[in-house]
Design a protein around this motif. Structure first.
Motif, PDB file in Angstrom:
ATOM      1  N   SER A 184      29.564  51.486  38.110  1.00 52.27           N
ATOM      2  CA  SER A 184      29.875  52.387  36.988  1.00 52.27           C
ATOM      3  C   SER A 184      29.173  52.012  35.695  1.00 52.27           C
ATOM      4  O   SER A 184      28.704  52.876  34.948  1.00 52.27           O
ATOM      5  N   SER A 197      28.144  55.677  35.928  1.00 48.39           N
ATOM      6  CA  SER A 197      28.856  56.694  35.149  1.00 48.39           C
ATOM      7  C   SER A 197      28.121  56.921  33.828  1.00 48.39           C
ATOM      8  O   SER A 197      27.188  56.192  33.482  1.00 48.39           O
ATOM      9  N   GLY A 214      30.105  61.050  37.053  1.00 48.51           N
ATOM     10  CA  GLY A 214      31.377  60.748  36.410  1.00 48.51           C
ATOM     11  C   GLY A 214      31.225  60.250  34.987  1.00 48.51           C
ATOM     12  O   GLY A 214      30.140  59.847  34.560  1.00 48.51           O
TER      13      GLY A 214
END
Length: 221
Positions: free
Chosen positions: A88, A108, A129
Protein backbone atom coordinates in the motif's frame (compact mmCIF):
# COMPACT_ATOMS: atom_id res chain seq x y z
CA UNK A 1 -16.16 -7.92 -11.47
CA UNK A 2 -14.19 -10.84 -12.92
CA UNK A 3 -11.13 -12.12 -11.09
CA UNK A 4 -8.66 -15.02 -11.26
CA UNK A 5 -8.99 -18.33 -9.45
CA UNK A 6 -7.03 -17.70 -6.23
CA UNK A 7 -4.98 -20.32 -4.38
CA UNK A 8 -3.26 -19.57 -1.09
CA UNK A 9 -0.23 -21.82 -0.72
CA UNK A 10 1.82 -21.98 2.45
CA UNK A 11 3.77 -24.17 4.83
CA UNK A 12 3.22 -24.10 8.57
CA UNK A 13 4.44 -25.91 11.64
CA UNK A 14 2.27 -28.41 13.50
CA UNK A 15 1.23 -25.55 15.78
CA UNK A 16 0.18 -23.35 12.86
CA UNK A 17 3.15 -20.94 12.64
CA UNK A 18 4.59 -19.88 9.29
CA UNK A 19 7.75 -18.27 10.74
CA UNK A 20 9.35 -17.53 14.09
CA UNK A 21 8.45 -14.79 16.58
CA UNK A 22 11.44 -12.90 15.15
CA UNK A 23 9.67 -12.94 11.76
CA UNK A 24 12.59 -14.86 10.32
CA UNK A 25 12.09 -17.47 7.62
CA UNK A 26 11.97 -21.05 8.88
CA UNK A 27 12.41 -23.94 6.48
CA UNK A 28 9.34 -26.07 7.05
CA UNK A 29 8.91 -27.91 3.73
CA UNK A 30 10.96 -30.91 2.69
CA UNK A 31 12.16 -31.75 -0.85
CA UNK A 32 8.87 -33.29 -1.99
CA UNK A 33 6.80 -30.32 -0.95
CA UNK A 34 9.28 -27.84 -2.38
CA UNK A 35 8.99 -29.66 -5.70
CA UNK A 36 5.20 -29.43 -5.47
CA UNK A 37 5.41 -25.69 -4.83
CA UNK A 38 7.69 -25.18 -7.83
CA UNK A 39 5.16 -27.01 -10.00
CA UNK A 40 2.27 -24.99 -8.62
CA UNK A 41 4.13 -21.77 -9.32
CA UNK A 42 4.95 -22.89 -12.85
CA UNK A 43 1.27 -23.61 -13.47
CA UNK A 44 0.12 -20.17 -12.35
CA UNK A 45 -0.31 -17.00 -14.38
CA UNK A 46 0.83 -14.81 -11.49
CA UNK A 47 2.34 -15.17 -8.03
CA UNK A 48 1.44 -12.68 -5.28
CA UNK A 49 2.99 -11.78 -1.94
CA UNK A 50 2.53 -8.99 0.58
CA UNK A 51 5.20 -6.43 1.35
CA UNK A 52 5.80 -8.03 4.75
CA UNK A 53 7.04 -11.18 3.02
CA UNK A 54 9.31 -9.11 0.79
CA UNK A 55 10.79 -7.28 3.78
CA UNK A 56 11.27 -10.47 5.79
CA UNK A 57 12.37 -13.00 3.15
CA UNK A 58 13.25 -11.08 -0.05
CA UNK A 59 11.80 -13.80 -2.32
CA UNK A 60 12.54 -13.80 -6.04
CA UNK A 61 9.36 -15.73 -7.00
CA UNK A 62 10.98 -16.83 -10.24
CA UNK A 63 10.97 -20.24 -11.92
CA UNK A 64 14.39 -21.86 -11.66
CA UNK A 65 13.66 -25.07 -13.54
CA UNK A 66 14.44 -25.00 -17.27
CA UNK A 67 11.87 -27.80 -17.72
CA UNK A 68 9.16 -25.67 -16.16
CA UNK A 69 10.11 -22.66 -18.27
CA UNK A 70 10.03 -24.82 -21.41
CA UNK A 71 6.64 -26.23 -20.38
CA UNK A 72 5.23 -22.73 -20.09
CA UNK A 73 6.77 -21.67 -23.39
CA UNK A 74 5.34 -24.75 -25.15
CA UNK A 75 1.91 -23.75 -23.81
CA UNK A 76 2.28 -20.28 -25.31
CA UNK A 77 2.92 -18.61 -21.97
CA UNK A 78 5.69 -16.33 -20.80
CA UNK A 79 8.60 -18.21 -19.23
CA UNK A 80 7.76 -16.69 -15.84
CA UNK A 81 4.46 -15.89 -14.13
CA UNK A 82 3.83 -12.26 -13.27
CA UNK A 83 5.19 -11.32 -9.84
CA UNK A 84 2.81 -9.16 -7.81
CA UNK A 85 3.59 -7.37 -4.53
CA UNK A 86 0.77 -5.87 -2.47
CA UNK A 87 2.39 -2.81 -0.91
CA UNK A 88 0.00 0.00 0.00
CA UNK A 89 2.71 2.52 0.93
CA UNK A 90 5.44 1.46 -1.54
CA UNK A 91 7.82 0.19 1.15
CA UNK A 92 9.42 -2.41 -1.13
CA UNK A 93 13.21 -1.85 -1.15
CA UNK A 94 14.66 -0.86 -4.52
CA UNK A 95 17.03 -3.84 -4.47
CA UNK A 96 14.38 -6.47 -3.81
CA UNK A 97 14.77 -9.71 -5.75
CA UNK A 98 11.12 -9.68 -6.76
CA UNK A 99 11.48 -6.48 -8.81
CA UNK A 100 12.42 -6.35 -12.47
CA UNK A 101 10.74 -7.20 -15.74
CA UNK A 102 7.43 -8.97 -15.17
CA UNK A 103 6.79 -7.51 -11.71
CA UNK A 104 3.83 -5.42 -10.58
CA UNK A 105 3.77 -3.32 -7.42
CA UNK A 106 0.20 -2.72 -6.23
CA UNK A 107 0.02 0.46 -4.15
CA UNK A 108 -2.60 2.87 -2.83
CA UNK A 109 -2.97 6.59 -3.50
CA UNK A 110 -1.35 7.13 -0.11
CA UNK A 111 2.01 5.85 -1.37
CA UNK A 112 4.62 8.66 -1.40
CA UNK A 113 5.14 9.93 -4.93
CA UNK A 114 8.91 10.13 -4.43
CA UNK A 115 8.96 6.38 -3.68
CA UNK A 116 6.90 5.64 -6.77
CA UNK A 117 9.26 7.71 -8.92
CA UNK A 118 12.16 5.51 -7.77
CA UNK A 119 10.26 2.25 -8.23
CA UNK A 120 8.81 2.93 -11.69
CA UNK A 121 12.09 2.02 -13.36
CA UNK A 122 12.05 -1.38 -11.66
CA UNK A 123 8.44 -2.54 -11.97
CA UNK A 124 4.97 -1.72 -13.18
CA UNK A 125 2.96 0.34 -10.69
CA UNK A 126 -0.75 -0.38 -10.21
CA UNK A 127 -2.58 2.17 -8.06
CA UNK A 128 -5.58 0.50 -6.41
CA UNK A 129 -7.43 2.16 -3.54
CA UNK A 130 -7.07 5.29 -1.43
CA UNK A 131 -5.34 4.26 1.82
CA UNK A 132 -4.89 0.51 1.35
CA UNK A 133 -4.72 -1.61 -1.77
CA UNK A 134 -8.23 -2.42 -2.97
CA UNK A 135 -7.83 -6.17 -3.49
CA UNK A 136 -10.98 -6.76 -5.57
CA UNK A 137 -9.86 -3.98 -7.92
CA UNK A 138 -6.35 -5.40 -8.09
CA UNK A 139 -7.64 -8.87 -8.94
CA UNK A 140 -9.84 -7.34 -11.63
CA UNK A 141 -6.79 -5.57 -13.10
CA UNK A 142 -4.86 -8.84 -13.08
CA UNK A 143 -7.76 -10.62 -14.78
CA UNK A 144 -7.73 -7.96 -17.50
CA UNK A 145 -4.02 -8.73 -17.99
CA UNK A 146 -4.86 -12.37 -18.68
CA UNK A 147 -4.28 -13.77 -15.19
CA UNK A 148 -6.69 -16.65 -14.69
CA UNK A 149 -4.84 -18.55 -11.95
CA UNK A 150 -3.24 -16.62 -9.11
CA UNK A 151 -0.97 -18.26 -6.52
CA UNK A 152 -0.64 -16.39 -3.22
CA UNK A 153 2.52 -17.12 -1.24
CA UNK A 154 1.82 -15.02 1.85
CA UNK A 155 2.13 -13.64 4.26
CA UNK A 156 -0.34 -13.89 7.09
CA UNK A 157 -1.77 -10.37 6.71
CA UNK A 158 -2.34 -10.70 2.97
CA UNK A 159 -3.93 -14.13 3.51
CA UNK A 160 -6.32 -12.57 6.04
CA UNK A 161 -7.22 -9.68 3.75
CA UNK A 162 -7.99 -11.94 0.81
CA UNK A 163 -10.05 -14.39 2.87
CA UNK A 164 -11.90 -11.60 4.66
CA UNK A 165 -12.80 -10.10 1.27
CA UNK A 166 -14.08 -13.47 -0.02
CA UNK A 167 -11.45 -13.63 -2.76
CA UNK A 168 -9.92 -17.07 -2.08
CA UNK A 169 -11.00 -20.29 -3.82
CA UNK A 170 -8.53 -22.85 -2.50
CA UNK A 171 -6.01 -23.17 0.34
CA UNK A 172 -3.09 -25.60 0.13
CA UNK A 173 -1.02 -25.95 3.30
CA UNK A 174 1.91 -28.21 4.02
CA UNK A 175 1.98 -29.00 7.76
CA UNK A 176 5.54 -29.78 8.79
CA UNK A 177 6.68 -32.01 11.62
CA UNK A 178 7.98 -29.28 13.91
CA UNK A 179 6.87 -26.87 16.62
CA UNK A 180 7.82 -23.19 16.34
CA UNK A 181 5.76 -21.59 19.12
CA UNK A 182 5.66 -17.94 20.14
CA UNK A 183 2.51 -15.94 20.76
CA UNK A 184 3.85 -13.26 18.43
CA UNK A 185 4.83 -15.64 15.64
CA UNK A 186 2.72 -15.24 12.47
CA UNK A 187 0.16 -17.91 11.71
CA UNK A 188 -1.34 -18.95 8.39
CA UNK A 189 -3.94 -16.17 8.75
CA UNK A 190 -3.47 -13.20 11.08
CA UNK A 191 -5.37 -9.89 10.93
CA UNK A 192 -8.17 -8.87 13.31
CA UNK A 193 -9.88 -12.26 13.08
CA UNK A 194 -13.51 -13.27 12.69
CA UNK A 195 -16.03 -13.15 15.53
CA UNK A 196 -18.98 -14.52 13.56
CA UNK A 197 -19.60 -15.98 10.10
CA UNK A 198 -16.38 -17.96 10.17
CA UNK A 199 -15.38 -18.98 6.62
CA UNK A 200 -16.03 -22.67 6.06
CA UNK A 201 -13.75 -25.06 4.21
CA UNK A 202 -14.29 -28.37 2.44
CA UNK A 203 -11.37 -30.81 2.49
CA UNK A 204 -10.20 -31.75 -1.00
CA UNK A 205 -7.34 -34.04 -0.04
CA UNK A 206 -4.83 -34.96 2.67
CA UNK A 207 -1.57 -36.51 1.50
CA UNK A 208 1.62 -37.41 3.30
CA UNK A 209 4.67 -35.56 1.96
CA UNK A 210 8.15 -35.79 3.42
CA UNK A 211 7.60 -36.01 7.20
CA UNK A 212 4.43 -33.92 7.12
CA UNK A 213 1.05 -33.72 5.44
CA UNK A 214 -0.34 -31.63 2.60
CA UNK A 215 -3.88 -30.42 3.22
CA UNK A 216 -5.96 -28.93 0.41
CA UNK A 217 -9.22 -27.16 1.15
CA UNK A 218 -11.88 -25.56 -1.01
CA UNK A 219 -13.22 -22.31 0.43
CA UNK A 220 -17.00 -22.50 0.61
CA UNK A 221 -19.10 -19.51 -0.32
Amino acid sequence: MERPFVIINSAMSADGKISSFQREQVRISGPEDMGRVRGLRAGSDAVMVGVGTVLADDPGLRIKSSDHRKMRKDEGLSEEPLRVVVDSLARTPLGSEVLGKGSILAVSKAAPEERLDLLRDKCEIAVCGDIRVDLPLLLSILHNKGVRRLMVEGGATLNWSLIEAGLVDEISVYVGAMIIGGEGAPTLVDGPGFSTDYPKLSLISADRLDDGVLLRWRVLR
